[in-house]
Write a protein that holds these residues in place. Structure first.
Motif, PDB file in Angstrom:
ATOM      1  N   LYS A   1      50.674   0.350   1.563  1.00 59.91           N
ATOM      2  CA  LYS A   1      49.581   0.704   2.472  1.00 59.91           C
ATOM      3  C   LYS A   1      49.770   2.070   3.128  1.00 59.91           C
ATOM      4  O   LYS A   1      48.848   2.604   3.717  1.00 59.91           O
ATOM      5  CB  LYS A   1      49.460  -0.346   3.578  1.00 59.91           C
ATOM      6  CG  LYS A   1      49.092  -1.724   3.086  1.00 59.91           C
ATOM      7  CD  LYS A   1      49.067  -2.694   4.251  1.00 59.91           C
ATOM      8  CE  LYS A   1      48.797  -4.120   3.804  1.00 59.91           C
ATOM      9  NZ  LYS A   1      48.821  -5.062   4.945  1.00 59.91           N
ATOM     10  N   VAL A   2      50.958   2.627   2.992  1.00 59.75           N
ATOM     11  CA  VAL A   2      51.276   3.896   3.646  1.00 59.75           C
ATOM     12  C   VAL A   2      50.533   5.032   2.967  1.00 59.75           C
ATOM     13  O   VAL A   2      50.475   5.114   1.739  1.00 59.75           O
ATOM     14  CB  VAL A   2      52.798   4.157   3.609  1.00 59.75           C
ATOM     15  CG1 VAL A   2      53.129   5.540   4.144  1.00 59.75           C
ATOM     16  CG2 VAL A   2      53.541   3.095   4.396  1.00 59.75           C
ATOM     17  N   SER A   3      49.994   5.924   3.784  1.00 65.09           N
ATOM     18  CA  SER A   3      49.326   7.108   3.263  1.00 65.09           C
ATOM     19  C   SER A   3      50.318   8.276   3.327  1.00 65.09           C
ATOM     20  O   SER A   3      50.569   8.835   4.386  1.00 65.09           O
ATOM     21  CB  SER A   3      48.091   7.418   4.111  1.00 65.09           C
ATOM     22  OG  SER A   3      47.533   8.642   3.720  1.00 65.09           O
ATOM     23  N   TRP A   4      50.877   8.610   2.171  1.00 70.24           N
ATOM     24  CA  TRP A   4      51.889   9.655   2.119  1.00 70.24           C
ATOM     25  C   TRP A   4      51.229  11.025   2.059  1.00 70.24           C
ATOM     26  O   TRP A   4      50.213  11.201   1.396  1.00 70.24           O
ATOM     27  CB  TRP A   4      52.783   9.448   0.899  1.00 70.24           C
ATOM     28  CG  TRP A   4      53.552   8.173   0.961  1.00 70.24           C
ATOM     29  CD1 TRP A   4      53.256   7.020   0.303  1.00 70.24           C
ATOM     30  CD2 TRP A   4      54.702   7.898   1.754  1.00 70.24           C
ATOM     31  NE1 TRP A   4      54.175   6.049   0.630  1.00 70.24           N
ATOM     32  CE2 TRP A   4      55.073   6.562   1.512  1.00 70.24           C
ATOM     33  CE3 TRP A   4      55.466   8.648   2.638  1.00 70.24           C
ATOM     34  CZ2 TRP A   4      56.160   5.963   2.126  1.00 70.24           C
ATOM     35  CZ3 TRP A   4      56.563   8.054   3.243  1.00 70.24           C
ATOM     36  CH2 TRP A   4      56.889   6.742   2.988  1.00 70.24           C
ATOM     37  N   PRO A   5      51.787  12.038   2.745  1.00 67.24           N
ATOM     38  CA  PRO A   5      51.194  13.380   2.691  1.00 67.24           C
ATOM     39  C   PRO A   5      51.442  14.033   1.334  1.00 67.24           C
ATOM     40  O   PRO A   5      52.414  13.716   0.644  1.00 67.24           O
ATOM     41  CB  PRO A   5      51.942  14.133   3.796  1.00 67.24           C
ATOM     42  CG  PRO A   5      53.247  13.433   3.924  1.00 67.24           C
ATOM     43  CD  PRO A   5      52.965  11.991   3.611  1.00 67.24           C
ATOM     44  N   SER A   6      50.557  14.964   1.003  1.00 65.04           N
ATOM     45  CA  SER A   6      50.761  15.718  -0.232  1.00 65.04           C
ATOM     46  C   SER A   6      51.894  16.723  -0.003  1.00 65.04           C
ATOM     47  O   SER A   6      52.338  16.949   1.124  1.00 65.04           O
ATOM     48  CB  SER A   6      49.485  16.459  -0.620  1.00 65.04           C
ATOM     49  OG  SER A   6      49.217  17.489   0.322  1.00 65.04           O
ATOM     50  N   LEU A   7      52.346  17.336  -1.074  1.00 64.01           N
ATOM     51  CA  LEU A   7      53.443  18.296  -0.975  1.00 64.01           C
ATOM     52  C   LEU A   7      53.041  19.488  -0.107  1.00 64.01           C
ATOM     53  O   LEU A   7      53.836  19.961   0.716  1.00 64.01           O
ATOM     54  CB  LEU A   7      53.869  18.762  -2.368  1.00 64.01           C
ATOM     55  CG  LEU A   7      55.074  19.700  -2.418  1.00 64.01           C
ATOM     56  CD1 LEU A   7      56.296  19.039  -1.785  1.00 64.01           C
ATOM     57  CD2 LEU A   7      55.364  20.107  -3.851  1.00 64.01           C
ATOM     58  N   ASP A   8      51.802  19.963  -0.256  1.00 60.23           N
ATOM     59  CA  ASP A   8      51.332  21.093   0.561  1.00 60.23           C
ATOM     60  C   ASP A   8      51.269  20.720   2.039  1.00 60.23           C
ATOM     61  O   ASP A   8      51.652  21.518   2.902  1.00 60.23           O
ATOM     62  CB  ASP A   8      49.953  21.568   0.084  1.00 60.23           C
ATOM     63  CG  ASP A   8      50.025  22.312  -1.241  1.00 60.23           C
ATOM     64  OD1 ASP A   8      51.111  22.846  -1.561  1.00 60.23           O
ATOM     65  OD2 ASP A   8      49.004  22.367  -1.939  1.00 60.23           O
ATOM     66  N   GLU A   9      50.781  19.526   2.344  1.00 63.06           N
ATOM     67  CA  GLU A   9      50.740  19.078   3.738  1.00 63.06           C
ATOM     68  C   GLU A   9      52.148  18.977   4.319  1.00 63.06           C
ATOM     69  O   GLU A   9      52.387  19.366   5.458  1.00 63.06           O
ATOM     70  CB  GLU A   9      50.055  17.725   3.839  1.00 63.06           C
ATOM     71  CG  GLU A   9      48.575  17.742   3.555  1.00 63.06           C
ATOM     72  CD  GLU A   9      47.967  16.353   3.491  1.00 63.06           C
ATOM     73  OE1 GLU A   9      46.773  16.229   3.836  1.00 63.06           O
ATOM     74  OE2 GLU A   9      48.677  15.404   3.098  1.00 63.06           O
TER      75      GLU A   9
ATOM     76  N   LYS B   1      54.829  20.669   3.344  1.00 65.09           N
ATOM     77  CA  LYS B   1      55.367  22.017   3.534  1.00 65.09           C
ATOM     78  C   LYS B   1      54.795  22.657   4.794  1.00 65.09           C
ATOM     79  O   LYS B   1      55.529  23.278   5.572  1.00 65.09           O
ATOM     80  CB  LYS B   1      55.055  22.894   2.316  1.00 65.09           C
ATOM     81  CG  LYS B   1      55.892  22.570   1.105  1.00 65.09           C
ATOM     82  CD  LYS B   1      55.509  23.467  -0.059  1.00 65.09           C
ATOM     83  CE  LYS B   1      56.296  23.145  -1.306  1.00 65.09           C
ATOM     84  NZ  LYS B   1      55.899  23.994  -2.445  1.00 65.09           N
ATOM     85  N   ASN B   2      53.478  22.532   4.993  1.00 66.44           N
ATOM     86  CA  ASN B   2      52.845  23.127   6.171  1.00 66.44           C
ATOM     87  C   ASN B   2      53.350  22.483   7.458  1.00 66.44           C
ATOM     88  O   ASN B   2      53.615  23.175   8.445  1.00 66.44           O
ATOM     89  CB  ASN B   2      51.324  23.020   6.078  1.00 66.44           C
ATOM     90  CG  ASN B   2      50.753  23.948   5.026  1.00 66.44           C
ATOM     91  OD1 ASN B   2      51.332  24.965   4.696  1.00 66.44           O
ATOM     92  ND2 ASN B   2      49.608  23.565   4.489  1.00 66.44           N
ATOM     93  N   SER B   3      53.495  21.178   7.464  1.00 65.55           N
ATOM     94  CA  SER B   3      54.003  20.483   8.645  1.00 65.55           C
ATOM     95  C   SER B   3      55.433  20.906   8.951  1.00 65.55           C
ATOM     96  O   SER B   3      55.799  21.101  10.116  1.00 65.55           O
ATOM     97  CB  SER B   3      53.956  18.967   8.443  1.00 65.55           C
ATOM     98  OG  SER B   3      52.634  18.531   8.273  1.00 65.55           O
ATOM     99  N   THR B   4      56.231  21.077   7.912  1.00 65.51           N
ATOM    100  CA  THR B   4      57.612  21.511   8.098  1.00 65.51           C
ATOM    101  C   THR B   4      57.666  22.912   8.702  1.00 65.51           C
ATOM    102  O   THR B   4      58.464  23.179   9.611  1.00 65.51           O
ATOM    103  CB  THR B   4      58.368  21.493   6.754  1.00 65.51           C
ATOM    104  OG1 THR B   4      58.305  20.170   6.215  1.00 65.51           O
ATOM    105  CG2 THR B   4      59.804  21.902   6.917  1.00 65.51           C
ATOM    106  N   LYS B   5      56.808  23.800   8.226  1.00 61.92           N
ATOM    107  CA  LYS B   5      56.750  25.160   8.782  1.00 61.92           C
ATOM    108  C   LYS B   5      56.366  25.126  10.254  1.00 61.92           C
ATOM    109  O   LYS B   5      56.958  25.848  11.069  1.00 61.92           O
ATOM    110  CB  LYS B   5      55.756  26.015   7.993  1.00 61.92           C
ATOM    111  CG  LYS B   5      56.228  26.360   6.598  1.00 61.92           C
ATOM    112  CD  LYS B   5      55.147  27.093   5.831  1.00 61.92           C
ATOM    113  CE  LYS B   5      55.537  27.282   4.379  1.00 61.92           C
ATOM    114  NZ  LYS B   5      54.461  27.890   3.576  1.00 61.92           N
TER     115      LYS B   5
END
Length: 61
Positions: free
Chosen positions: A18-26, A28-32
């Motif tokens: 049921k978990v909605s996992w973020p995409s790789l781009d999301e 990366k942006n969140s990490t930045k």
């Protein structure tokens, strides 16, 4: 005990689907954003520490 563990693992599997996992781009942006925020907070705390240290040193002398 074994039945409880198996039930728990089945429920974990259901919940993880049921978990909605973020995409790789999301991700990366969140990490930045987190890295920049931590850097800015570190600089702010460092500046405040220097100013307060200077003021306290002047008051004690």
């Amino acid at each position: 005990m074994k039945d409880k563990i198996q039930k728990f693992l089945r429920e974990v599997k259901v919940e993880m689907s049921k978990v909605s996992w973020p995409s790789l781009d999301e991700l990366k942006n969140s990490t930045k954003v987190v890295i920049v925020a931590v850097f800015l907070i570190t600089v702010f705390i460092g500046v405040v520490d220097r100013i307060l240290g200077f003021v306290i040193t002047r008051l004690v002398r």
